[in-house]
Design an enzyme around this catalytic site. Sequence first.
Site, PDB file in Angstrom:
ATOM      1  CB  SER A 142      47.377  12.283   0.626  1.00  0.00           C
ATOM      2  OG  SER A 142      46.517  12.524  -0.469  1.00  0.00           O
ATOM      3  CE1 TYR A 155      47.610   6.938  -0.938  1.00  0.00           C
ATOM      4  CE2 TYR A 155      46.068   8.774  -1.048  1.00  0.00           C
ATOM      5  CZ  TYR A 155      47.359   8.293  -1.122  1.00  0.00           C
ATOM      6  OH  TYR A 155      48.398   9.162  -1.382  1.00  0.00           O
TER       7      TYR A 155
END
Length: 260
Positions: A142, A155
């Site tokens: 990401s 995350y």
Amino acid sequence: MTLKGKIAIVTGAAGGIGYGIARKYVAEGARVAIADLKADAAEAAAKELTTMGPGEAIGIAMDVTNEDQVNAGVAAVVAKWGGVDVLVSNAGIQIVHKIEEFPFADWKKMLAIHLDGAFLTTKACIPHMKAKGGGAIIYMGSVHSKEASPLKAAYVTAKHGLLGLARAVAKEGGAYGVRSNVICPGFVRTPLVEKQIPEQAKTLGISEDEVVKRVMLGQTVDGEFTTIEDVAEVAAFFAGFETNALTGQSVIVSHGWHIE
């Protein structure tokens, strides 16, 4: 560079980005195992993709945090098609909390799915890639592999961790032709992201429109979401690139949100 006849396993592929990558691979003539926690959804996705062709797909039930299920799923693919050429470790979830309010159970769950899942699927697939003389391992990172955002401690930690895993795998796999790379998308409007919009609006005390325009897309060059098709194109490129010239790397697909 071609994917025709390649054997791929894509985790978390019954929907979202994983499904988009599997669809791209099948369209390029690959044989793809749709590995997903939801067995029925995996089977349905596989039937749909096989109908589209020219490649084919099968559904595999897999909890990527369960070593026995991962090993059984990979073994089933090898038994059916004779090996594994490509692994896309895509399965993931999102949970947002302020760091001081982050439940430890949720922290462990996040890291287990993103990092344990990547490790276990890699561990299971690498011997088969070595036996075939090479392969491609692709981790779904990401922009949060490069940047941090509020409310996303677990995350961000997990996605940063994938960079380290990919680099280690690249070093170990190079002698066997096993390549390892990371795709780092910006915000893609999947159900995972849709779920975050009201959650972040509530936590940050702003409107949902502000979450989209300011938090998610404020740093892009054009105010646009990254698309599933954008990510799938990069996944096809990594899968089809067959030399060690491209390994241990990360590619950011984010409309300029993060540039390096």
